[in-house]
Design an enzyme around this catalytic site. Structure first.
Site, mmCIF file in Angstrom:
data_model
loop_
_atom_site.group_PDB
_atom_site.id
_atom_site.type_symbol
_atom_site.label_atom_id
_atom_site.label_comp_id
_atom_site.label_asym_id
_atom_site.label_seq_id
_atom_site.Cartn_x
_atom_site.Cartn_y
_atom_site.Cartn_z
ATOM 1 N N SER A 81 0.873 -1.172 0.000
ATOM 2 C CA SER A 81 0.000 0.000 0.000
ATOM 3 C C SER A 81 0.907 1.217 0.000
ATOM 4 O O SER A 81 2.080 1.128 0.387
ATOM 5 C CB SER A 81 -0.891 0.000 1.245
ATOM 6 O OG SER A 81 -1.453 1.282 1.485
ATOM 7 N N SER A 125 28.148 47.117 -0.910
ATOM 8 C CA SER A 125 27.162 48.188 -0.895
ATOM 9 C C SER A 125 27.059 48.836 -2.255
ATOM 10 O O SER A 125 28.041 48.946 -2.987
ATOM 11 C CB SER A 125 27.531 49.252 0.144
ATOM 12 O OG SER A 125 26.643 50.356 0.085
ATOM 13 N N SER A 126 25.846 49.281 -2.576
ATOM 14 C CA SER A 126 25.634 50.028 -3.810
ATOM 15 C C SER A 126 25.868 51.516 -3.605
ATOM 16 O O SER A 126 25.826 52.290 -4.569
ATOM 17 C CB SER A 126 24.204 49.805 -4.314
ATOM 18 O OG SER A 126 23.265 50.248 -3.336
ATOM 19 N N LYS A 139 33.125 48.960 1.020
ATOM 20 C CA LYS A 139 32.491 48.111 2.038
ATOM 21 C C LYS A 139 32.409 46.662 1.544
ATOM 22 O O LYS A 139 31.991 46.391 0.423
ATOM 23 C CB LYS A 139 31.088 48.631 2.353
ATOM 24 C CG LYS A 139 30.433 47.997 3.574
ATOM 25 C CD LYS A 139 29.159 48.795 3.929
ATOM 26 C CE LYS A 139 28.537 48.280 5.219
ATOM 27 N NZ LYS A 139 27.882 46.989 5.034
#
Length: 464
Positions: A138, A316-317, A322
């Site tokens: 089953s 970081s943009s 960073k």
């Protein structure tokens, strides 16, 4: 409709792609369950486990005289070679207690057997998904047994990845054994230690989880094959349960045993709960280590800056220069996902009613997803972070020299009261503990240097 064949079941007739190895019940699952976007094909360990369980079942049926040898041999042959992962397109989260997964496997095996016999797909009089591949089974015993076989295999791979990162931390512990730094409690200066001791502690805490994972996974060796629908064994011949477990043990190499009480074993999900808890324990420790790595590398000018993590990408943009600790950060997030999945396992296990737990699909998905996530996280953290960490030895040593915490080492020699007064004055004036002890004439310079020798502060020793 020339690219489709018609197959029928309890609910009627449904078109199935003519070249598909899966059949009508798999097609219904495709149509009904558009939930997670994660397919059975994404979990090859479970597909392989389904094939092994079906082979063990076929071998048992043959040995008990229920399956003719030529058909048994073809089913076994197909189970050995099953690689049709694209033929397992159903969503991992589904209703039906795993029936769709079980029938997906039954249909793929049956149609591949038919192909080997030179018959058309869907011509199930020669090899039926239900009457032959699913004989004496089953979903309620074949599905959880397959899941357990998959988890045993996946645990082995996870443990190997865990061993590798333990070794990586241990190597760093040896490399940094001579780097003296301040230990901290409650983020405040405590007493000196070596950076090597800190990294060896990371190795030791993760190493503990190797035995925990293996011990908890060992509960999966007890299976309920032969239980059929609810554990009474209806439609399975006498002796099937133990013989199938024996055959499965031979095929997998695991010490598979038939449960002594199949009625109890069929709805029971306790083994999943305790194994999931071991995954959560590992995730808790891993996340704590990543928190520490982010703190220790914080800066470079306004943080601890005791270690350097390998730079992976600009951070970081807007902020030039960073660089963020992106690898520990992503591992932290993996661990949070593991925590949530463990709660899912808890709810799914509790939701079992009477003779079956119908929530096993989401339970199985949560556990397997956690194993995959943790395995990937362990590899990523080791390869892209741990092996490339370097120490800022001078910064670490200067923090020790300027710390109030070294006054703790003077306690046995000048008393708690003197130590407290010196610590207070050092905090108020910004002067060093070292200078204040000499100024007060409490200890000679020679004696003070001997007590504050780093080697005498990193481990238990007899009073000087």
């Amino acid at each position: 409709m020339e690219n489709f064949r018609n197959e029928s079941d309890l609910l009627g007739t449904l078109p199935v792609p003519v070249n598909a190895y899966y059949g009508v019940q798999t097609q219904r699952a495709i149509d009904n369950f558009k939930i997670s976007g994660q397919k059975l094909s994404s979990y090859p360990h479970l597909i392989r486990a389904l094939a092994i369980v079906k082979k063990a079942a076929a071998k048992t049926n043959y040995e008990l005289g229920l399956l003719e040898e030529p058909l048994y041999q073809k089913i076994a042959e197909v189970c050995d070679e099953i690689q049709f992962h694209e033929e397992f397109p159903i969503d991992m989260i589904q209703g039906g207690a795993g029936t769709s997964v079980n029938m997906n496997a039954n249909e793929v095996i049956a149609n591949r057997v038919l192909e080997k016999l030179g018959k058309e797909k869907g011509d199930y009089q020669y090899c039926s998904p239900n009457d032959h591949v699913n004989l004496s089974q089953s979903t309620n015993d074949a599905y959880p047994t397959s899941l357990k076989m998959a988890l045993l295999s996946m645990n082995e791979e996870l443990v190997e990845k865990l061993k590798k990162i333990v070794e990586a931390f241990r190597d760093k512990g040896k490399e940094f054994s001579s780097v003296i730094k301040m230990g901290r409690t409650q983020l405040q200066d405590a007493v000196p230690m070596s950076l090597g001791q800190e990294f060896e502690a990371f190795a030791a805490t993760l190493e503990e989880d190797i035995s925990k994972l293996n011990a908890n996974a060992n509960l999966f060796v007890e299976i309920n094959m032969g239980a059929t629908a609810i554990g009474t064994g209806l439609n399975a011949p006498v002796g099937y349960a133990n013989l199938c477990a024996k055959n499965l043990a031979q095929l997998t190499g695991f010490s598979i045993l038939s449960s002594p009480n199949l009625v109890e074993a069929t709805p029971d999900t306790g083994s999943y709960v305790i194994y999931s808890s071991a995954l959560k324990r590992l995730a808790v420790k891993l996340s704590k280590i990543c928190n520490d790595l982010r703190l220790l590398s914080s800066g470079p000018r306004a943080g601890f800056f005791e270690i350097n993590l390998p730079p992976m990408q600009p951070g970081s943009s807007i902020m030039p220069g960073k660089v963020n600790p992106v690898i520990p950060e992503v591992v932290n997030q993996v661990c949070y996902k593991v925590f949530g999945n463990d709660l899912t396992v808890t709810f799914a296990a509790e939701a079992g009613q009477l003779q079956l737990n119908v929530m096993e699909p989401v339970l199985s998905h949560a556990i397997m997803e956690n194993i995959n996530f943790l395995g990937n996280a362990l590899d990523t953290l080791r390869e892209k972070c741990i092996v490339g960490i370097t120490a800022n030895k001078d910064i670490c040593l200067n923090m020790v020299r300027n710390s109030i915490g070294i006054v703790t080492a003077l306690n046995p020699y000048i008393g708690y009261k003197n130590s407290t007064e010196i610590a207070k004055e050092a905090l108020e004036t910004g002067r060093s503990v070292y200078d204040l002890v000499l100024e007060r004439g409490i200890l000679s310079e020679e004696r003070l240097n001997e007590i504050l020798d780093p080697e005498n502060m990193l481990k238990p020793h007899q009073p000087l």
